[in-house]
Design a protein around this motif. Structure first.
Motif, PDB file in Angstrom:
ATOM      1  N   ARG A 223       0.697  -1.220  -0.266  1.00 16.65           N
ATOM      2  CA  ARG A 223       0.069   0.041  -0.082  1.00 16.65           C
ATOM      3  C   ARG A 223       0.734   1.008   0.009  1.00 16.65           C
ATOM      4  NH1 ARG A 223      -3.189  -1.609   3.334  1.00 16.65           N
ATOM      5  NH2 ARG A 223      -5.153  -1.805   2.175  1.00 16.65           N
ATOM      6  N   LEU A 224       2.011   1.334   0.708  1.00 24.46           N
ATOM      7  CA  LEU A 224       2.958   2.438   0.903  1.00 24.46           C
ATOM      8  C   LEU A 224       3.750   2.623  -0.433  1.00 24.46           C
ATOM      9  CD1 LEU A 224       4.236   4.502   2.357  1.00 24.46           C
ATOM     10  CD2 LEU A 224       5.997   2.832   3.105  1.00 24.46           C
ATOM     11  N   MET A 225       4.054   1.474  -1.335  1.00 23.44           N
ATOM     12  CA  MET A 225       4.671   1.711  -2.324  1.00 23.44           C
ATOM     13  C   MET A 225       3.698   2.086  -3.524  1.00 23.44           C
ATOM     14  SD  MET A 225       7.209  -0.864  -4.152  1.00 23.44           S
ATOM     15  CE  MET A 225       8.035  -1.351  -2.715  1.00 23.44           C
ATOM     16  N   ALA A 226       2.606   1.574  -3.655  1.00 27.72           N
ATOM     17  CA  ALA A 226       1.694   1.788  -4.604  1.00 27.72           C
ATOM     18  C   ALA A 226       1.136   3.426  -4.462  1.00 27.72           C
ATOM     19  CB  ALA A 226       0.454   0.703  -4.516  1.00 27.72           C
ATOM     20  N   ASN A 227       0.659   3.612  -3.354  1.00 29.91           N
ATOM     21  CA  ASN A 227      -0.032   4.782  -3.040  1.00 29.91           C
ATOM     22  C   ASN A 227       1.068   6.061  -3.157  1.00 29.91           C
ATOM     23  OD1 ASN A 227      -2.327   3.634  -2.881  1.00 29.91           O
ATOM     24  ND2 ASN A 227      -2.678   3.519  -0.532  1.00 29.91           N
ATOM     25  N   ALA A 228       2.174   5.722  -2.206  1.00 35.15           N
ATOM     26  CA  ALA A 228       3.045   7.140  -2.059  1.00 35.15           C
ATOM     27  C   ALA A 228       3.947   7.232  -3.149  1.00 35.15           C
ATOM     28  CB  ALA A 228       3.759   6.836  -0.857  1.00 35.15           C
ATOM     29  N   LEU A 229       4.370   6.144  -3.955  1.00 36.73           N
ATOM     30  CA  LEU A 229       5.452   6.232  -5.045  1.00 36.73           C
ATOM     31  C   LEU A 229       4.793   6.102  -6.395  1.00 36.73           C
ATOM     32  CD1 LEU A 229       8.504   6.265  -4.992  1.00 36.73           C
ATOM     33  CD2 LEU A 229       8.853   3.602  -5.242  1.00 36.73           C
ATOM     34  N   VAL A 230       4.301   5.028  -6.621  1.00 36.84           N
ATOM     35  CA  VAL A 230       3.632   4.790  -7.997  1.00 36.84           C
ATOM     36  C   VAL A 230       2.364   5.982  -8.196  1.00 36.84           C
ATOM     37  CG1 VAL A 230       2.661   3.242  -9.754  1.00 36.84           C
ATOM     38  CG2 VAL A 230       4.660   2.620  -8.032  1.00 36.84           C
TER      39      VAL A 230
ATOM     40  N   TYR B  26      -3.853   0.980  -4.120  1.00 39.12           N
ATOM     41  CA  TYR B  26      -3.658  -0.471  -3.757  1.00 39.12           C
ATOM     42  C   TYR B  26      -4.845  -1.388  -3.623  1.00 39.12           C
ATOM     43  CZ  TYR B  26      -1.616  -4.460  -1.297  1.00 39.12           C
ATOM     44  OH  TYR B  26      -1.093  -5.824  -1.215  1.00 39.12           O
ATOM     45  N   THR B  27      -5.817  -0.700  -2.942  1.00 40.83           N
ATOM     46  CA  THR B  27      -6.998  -1.650  -2.709  1.00 40.83           C
ATOM     47  C   THR B  27      -7.946  -1.751  -3.852  1.00 40.83           C
ATOM     48  OG1 THR B  27      -7.223  -0.344  -0.582  1.00 40.83           O
ATOM     49  CG2 THR B  27      -9.240  -1.241  -1.332  1.00 40.83           C
ATOM     50  N   TRP B  28      -7.872  -0.615  -4.728  1.00 39.37           N
ATOM     51  CA  TRP B  28      -8.487  -0.936  -6.016  1.00 39.37           C
ATOM     52  C   TRP B  28      -7.709  -1.855  -6.935  1.00 39.37           C
ATOM     53  CZ3 TRP B  28      -5.805   0.485 -10.835  1.00 39.37           C
ATOM     54  CH2 TRP B  28      -6.536   0.513 -12.093  1.00 39.37           C
ATOM     55  N   TRP B  29      -6.354  -1.823  -6.853  1.00 39.26           N
ATOM     56  CA  TRP B  29      -5.689  -3.006  -7.508  1.00 39.26           C
ATOM     57  C   TRP B  29      -5.923  -4.295  -7.223  1.00 39.26           C
ATOM     58  CZ3 TRP B  29      -3.284  -3.457 -12.134  1.00 39.26           C
ATOM     59  CH2 TRP B  29      -2.691  -4.674 -12.468  1.00 39.26           C
ATOM     60  N   MET B  30      -6.159  -4.384  -5.667  1.00 39.57           N
ATOM     61  CA  MET B  30      -6.285  -5.800  -5.300  1.00 39.57           C
ATOM     62  C   MET B  30      -7.632  -6.303  -5.726  1.00 39.57           C
ATOM     63  SD  MET B  30      -4.144  -7.090  -2.889  1.00 39.57           S
ATOM     64  CE  MET B  30      -5.173  -7.924  -1.433  1.00 39.57           C
ATOM     65  N   SER B  31      -8.626  -5.534  -5.420  1.00 39.17           N
ATOM     66  CA  SER B  31      -9.910  -6.026  -5.884  1.00 39.17           C
ATOM     67  C   SER B  31     -10.031  -6.152  -7.155  1.00 39.17           C
ATOM     68  CB  SER B  31     -11.003  -4.735  -5.459  1.00 39.17           C
ATOM     69  OG  SER B  31     -12.558  -4.930  -5.966  1.00 39.17           O
TER      70      SER B  31
ATOM     71  N   GLU C 195     -14.825   3.095  -1.522  1.00 46.50           N
ATOM     72  CA  GLU C 195     -14.244   2.482  -0.385  1.00 46.50           C
ATOM     73  C   GLU C 195     -14.992   3.628   0.621  1.00 46.50           C
ATOM     74  OE1 GLU C 195     -12.368  -0.162   0.345  1.00 46.50           O
ATOM     75  OE2 GLU C 195     -12.349  -0.486  -1.809  1.00 46.50           O
ATOM     76  N   SER C 196     -14.695   3.145   2.046  1.00 46.96           N
ATOM     77  CA  SER C 196     -15.166   3.979   3.065  1.00 46.96           C
ATOM     78  C   SER C 196     -14.261   3.937   4.227  1.00 46.96           C
ATOM     79  CB  SER C 196     -16.422   3.664   3.575  1.00 46.96           C
ATOM     80  OG  SER C 196     -16.462   2.340   4.039  1.00 46.96           O
ATOM     81  N   GLY C 197     -14.300   4.845   5.316  1.00 49.95           N
ATOM     82  CA  GLY C 197     -13.427   4.544   6.681  1.00 49.95           C
ATOM     83  C   GLY C 197     -12.116   5.069   6.362  1.00 49.95           C
ATOM     84  N   ARG C 198     -11.543   4.268   7.243  1.00 53.10           N
ATOM     85  CA  ARG C 198     -10.035   4.464   7.193  1.00 53.10           C
ATOM     86  C   ARG C 198      -9.102   4.103   5.967  1.00 53.10           C
ATOM     87  NH1 ARG C 198      -5.274   1.318   9.206  1.00 53.10           N
ATOM     88  NH2 ARG C 198      -4.004   2.659  10.227  1.00 53.10           N
ATOM     89  N   THR C 199      -9.472   3.097   5.256  1.00 55.61           N
ATOM     90  CA  THR C 199      -8.770   2.878   3.939  1.00 55.61           C
ATOM     91  C   THR C 199      -9.187   4.094   3.107  1.00 55.61           C
ATOM     92  OG1 THR C 199      -9.211   0.532   4.376  1.00 55.61           O
ATOM     93  CG2 THR C 199      -8.765   1.158   2.058  1.00 55.61           C
ATOM     94  N   ARG C 200     -10.253   4.445   3.022  1.00 56.66           N
ATOM     95  CA  ARG C 200     -10.477   5.523   1.862  1.00 56.66           C
ATOM     96  C   ARG C 200      -9.697   6.927   2.202  1.00 56.66           C
ATOM     97  NH1 ARG C 200     -16.409   8.173   0.800  1.00 56.66           N
ATOM     98  NH2 ARG C 200     -15.903   9.795  -0.678  1.00 56.66           N
ATOM     99  N   VAL C 201      -9.639   7.017   3.501  1.00 48.90           N
ATOM    100  CA  VAL C 201      -9.014   8.291   3.863  1.00 48.90           C
ATOM    101  C   VAL C 201      -7.453   8.190   3.676  1.00 48.90           C
ATOM    102  CG1 VAL C 201      -8.150   9.813   6.058  1.00 48.90           C
ATOM    103  CG2 VAL C 201     -10.793   9.062   5.568  1.00 48.90           C
ATOM    104  N   ILE C 202      -6.858   7.137   4.132  1.00 50.03           N
ATOM    105  CA  ILE C 202      -5.379   6.895   4.125  1.00 50.03           C
ATOM    106  C   ILE C 202      -4.840   6.923   2.706  1.00 50.03           C
ATOM    107  CG2 ILE C 202      -3.690   4.971   4.434  1.00 50.03           C
ATOM    108  CD1 ILE C 202      -4.909   4.500   6.972  1.00 50.03           C
ATOM    109  N   GLU C 203      -5.814   6.016   1.909  1.00 50.34           N
ATOM    110  CA  GLU C 203      -5.309   6.123   0.581  1.00 50.34           C
ATOM    111  C   GLU C 203      -5.457   7.479  -0.319  1.00 50.34           C
ATOM    112  OE1 GLU C 203      -5.968   2.715  -1.815  1.00 50.34           O
ATOM    113  OE2 GLU C 203      -5.379   1.365  -0.424  1.00 50.34           O
ATOM    114  N   LEU C 204      -6.337   8.074  -0.505  1.00 47.72           N
ATOM    115  CA  LEU C 204      -6.911   9.373  -0.740  1.00 47.72           C
ATOM    116  C   LEU C 204      -5.826  10.467  -0.438  1.00 47.72           C
ATOM    117  CD1 LEU C 204     -10.662   9.477  -1.330  1.00 47.72           C
ATOM    118  CD2 LEU C 204      -8.921   8.807  -2.989  1.00 47.72           C
ATOM    119  N   THR C 205      -5.474  10.344   0.784  1.00 48.54           N
ATOM    120  CA  THR C 205      -4.669  11.275   1.441  1.00 48.54           C
ATOM    121  C   THR C 205      -3.285  11.181   0.905  1.00 48.54           C
ATOM    122  OG1 THR C 205      -6.057  11.394   3.566  1.00 48.54           O
ATOM    123  CG2 THR C 205      -3.766  12.247   3.921  1.00 48.54           C
ATOM    124  N   THR C 206      -2.736   9.975   0.915  1.00 47.00           N
ATOM    125  CA  THR C 206      -1.262   9.626   0.538  1.00 47.00           C
ATOM    126  C   THR C 206      -1.330   9.850  -0.975  1.00 47.00           C
ATOM    127  OG1 THR C 206      -1.252   7.692   2.200  1.00 47.00           O
ATOM    128  CG2 THR C 206       0.311   7.757   0.611  1.00 47.00           C
TER     129      THR C 206
END
Length: 364
Positions: free
Chosen positions: A111-118, A122-127, A198-209
């Motif tokens: 998640r860190l590499m996908a969101n912050a670097l690429v 990560y969640t969208w790709w996983m699904s 997405e909702s909750g923590r996952t949505r906030v973390i990924e969109l923020t990153t």
């Protein structure tokens, strides 16, 4: 003994599941692979690979700073597109729990590499990718063959009209030029998907990153370069990223057997008959992030990249024993097949210079 299940091949020829391809044969193959130690983690390999990629990234940043206002920056942009794609390959393997023994550790670093670097969710790709692996080339189940700018099924192409309908008729030739926009499309689609689904923590973390990464990246490029050069830099980087990603993923299934909606197939047949390997050995394994061994990757998704070569020998022998087609071609040949297949879908086996009205009357 199971009955044979027809599968629609690209040219319209029915491919039938081998009658002796029963579930137990995959169990036997899996035991062979496990006994050979090919399902072991290769954490050291990936740590070394990430270290090399990080050093390359640092070198590109240094080059960006030293070059200043120079059009040679476009070479840096192109190289950055390549390095980010390589990081995306590693992220893909983390999503498959390949790198670390702990699934949570794989997800955290992925998640860190996908969101912050690429810059991709990560969640969208996983699904999306999990659904693809479960049912490759299966109509109604594989998201990778759902209607988009490029269409993969003749029934979808037949419904398209207007300018897009015209483009679809020649979509094979347009495929690689359109990939120059795929980098931008991946970023936009993943952000839109997270925001909507997405909702909750996952949505906030990924969109923020992703937003922070985008702001920092764009800010640095626009601050360091003149406006025209900055946009050219961003355009080249995204174009190379999109073409490289598409060129690595497209040969894997496009032009292989299509499984009709509602069909049922055993796991081994489903994965082997819809997947294509690319020749090239270890060099191609690095260039394509292990995607060149697509058959083995689909049969053993959690297999580390260094073990795919050895596994391919076991899988090839197993398929030969079952008389099951095992497809492997050169990279150039795979692209030829993909282009021809996409054009065939777009044309629906029609001659592009035929008169539709005349053909309709002739059939009547």
């Amino acid at each position: 003994m199971p009955t044979a299940t027809p599968i629609a091949a690209p040219g319209g020829t029915a491919v039938r599941e081998p009658r002796n391809a029963v579930v137990s044969t995959y169990t036997a193959l899996s035991k062979q692979v496990r006994d050979a130690g090919l399902l072991a983690r290769a954490t050291g390999y990936y740590l070394w690979l990430v270290a090399v990629l990080t050093a390359c990234l640092a070198g590109l940043v240094a080059g960006f700073v030293l070059l200043g206002h120079s059009w040679f920056q476009l070479l840096v942009a192109a190289a950055l597109g390549v390095v980010l794609t390589q990081f995306a390959f590693v992220t893909h393997e983390m999503a498959h729990r390949v790198v670390f023994a702990s699934g949570r550790t794989n997800d955290r670093w992925g998640r860190l590499m996908a969101n912050a670097l690429v810059g991709i969710s990560y969640t969208w790709w996983m699904s999306k990718h999990t659904r693809h692996h479960a049912n490759p080339n299966h109509v109604g189940k594989d998201p990778d063959i759902e209607p988009d700018t490029i269409l993969f099924l003749e029934e979808d192409a037949a419904k398209r009209t207007g300018l897009l309908g015209w483009l679809t008729r020649f979509q094979g030739y347009a495929f690689f030029p359109l990939l120059t926009l795929e980098g931008l499309n991946l970023h936009v689609t993943s952000i839109r998907s997270v925001a909507a689904n997405e909702s909750g923590r996952t949505r906030v973390i990924e969109l923020t990153t992703i937003a922070a990464r985008l702001a920092i990246y764009l800010g640095l490029v626009l601050w360091a370069l003149p406006l025209g050069m900055a946009f050219a830099f961003l355009g080249v980087q995204l174009a190379v990223f999109g073409v490289y990603m598409g060129a690595a993923f497209a040969p894997n299934h496009k032009g292989m057997a299509i499984i009709p909606a509602g069909s049922k197939l055993d796991f081994l047949s489903k994965q082997v008959l819809t997947s294509r390997n690319i020749r090239g050995g270890r060099v191609m394994n690095v260039l394509m992030g292990g995607l060149n061994f697509q058959v083995e990757h689909h049969l053993f998704p959690s297999m580390a990249r260094p073990h795919l070569i050895a596994a391919s020998k076991l899988v090839r022998a197993h398929c030969a024993e079952l008389k099951m087609p095992y497809t492997e071609v050169s990279l150039v040949e795979s692209y030829r097949i993909v282009v021809a297949y996409l054009n065939r879908v777009g044309l629906g086996e029609r001659n592009p210079f035929d008169c539709p009205t005349f053909n309709t009357l002739r059939r009547v």
